[in-house]
Enzyme design. Structure first.
Site, PDB file in Angstrom:
ATOM      1  CG  HIS A   1      -2.642  -0.862  -3.087  1.00 17.60           C
ATOM      2  ND1 HIS A   1      -3.066   0.411  -2.769  1.00 17.60           N
ATOM      3  CD2 HIS A   1      -2.812  -1.606  -1.964  1.00 17.60           C
ATOM      4  CE1 HIS A   1      -3.468   0.421  -1.505  1.00 17.60           C
ATOM      5  NE2 HIS A   1      -3.326  -0.786  -1.003  1.00 17.60           N
TER       6      HIS A   1
ATOM      7  CB  SER B   1      -0.917   0.007   1.225  1.00 16.32           C
ATOM      8  OG  SER B   1      -0.145  -0.046   2.414  1.00 16.32           O
TER       9      SER B   1
ATOM     10  CD  GLU C   1      -3.633   3.405  -5.124  1.00 14.06           C
ATOM     11  OE1 GLU C   1      -3.868   4.601  -4.940  1.00 14.06           O
ATOM     12  OE2 GLU C   1      -2.958   2.713  -4.317  1.00 14.06           O
TER      13      GLU C   1
ATOM     14  CG  ASN D   1      -3.182   4.219   1.418  1.00 14.36           C
ATOM     15  OD1 ASN D   1      -4.336   4.235   1.808  1.00 14.36           O
ATOM     16  ND2 ASN D   1      -2.523   3.101   1.215  1.00 14.36           N
TER      17      ASN D   1
END
Length: 193
Positions: free
Chosen positions: A137, A116, A149, A187
């Site tokens: 991801h 991540s 992702e 994130n």
């Protein structure tokens, strides 16, 4: 296409369910036999939930379960064409796994990390063929969350990027290409909030 998953936690199990739902023979490797048992229970619970909501039929559930194979020897992933690593967020551990995988898989096997936040370029630096290393991801729960992702490292080639995007689309996911920066897209944006 055979899919390999390294790590049978919540993410590894979810990714394996996705792959098997898309009719891929899927092999989950973990060094901990207890993790395999927990994964199997988690998988059954997830499939039962989808069955009760009418998202899967009894036949589909049966096919998914039959497509997933738990293996205790990493060499059993040798015929996989894509391997997705979903272990702890530790760069040294990930590099060690990828180095080992390179000794057992074909030259055309794509090696992906579900990290991540760790640098794909740094993970790939441990490899002889960094051009086939990429980040894929998923978000938890992988079976439900549509976004994935796709993170190419500095040496990831265009074929690896294309194949990864194409595969995620075939799994009914929404792939977005992200730069290899800390936190990638989601994130990185979410942390300030």
């Amino acid at each position: 296409m055979q899919i390999g998953i390294i790590g049978s936690g919540a993410m590894g199990t979810g990714i394996a369910q996705l792959a098997a739902t898309a009719s891929h023979p899927t092999f989950i490797f973990d060094t901990n036999p207890q993790a395999h048992l927990r994964s199997s229970e988690l998988l059954k619970k997830s499939l039962q939930s989808q069955l009760s909501k009418g998202k899967l039929s009894d036949e589909e559930v049966d096919c998914i379960i039959k497509s997933i194979h738990y293996v205790s020897n990493i060499e059993e992933l040798s015929s996989c064409e894509l391997i997705i690593e979903a272990i702890i967020e530790d760069i040294t551990a990930k590099q060690s796994v990828f180095k080992k995988l390179e000794t057992i898989v074909s030259d055309t096997c794509i090696l992906a990390s579900n990290t991540s936040s760790l640098s794909i370029t740094s993970i790939a630096a441990a490899c002889q063929k960094p051009q086939r290393v990429i980040g894929i991801h998923f978000f938890n729960p992988a079976v439900i969350m549509p976004l994935v992702e796709i993170i190419p490292g500095l040496q990831t080639d265009s074929h690896t990027l294309f194949q990864s995007n194409k595969l995620m689309t075939s799994w009914k996911k929404t792939p977005v290409t992200a730069k290899d920066t800390p936190g990638f897209i989601v994130n990185r944006i979410a942390r300030p909030f």
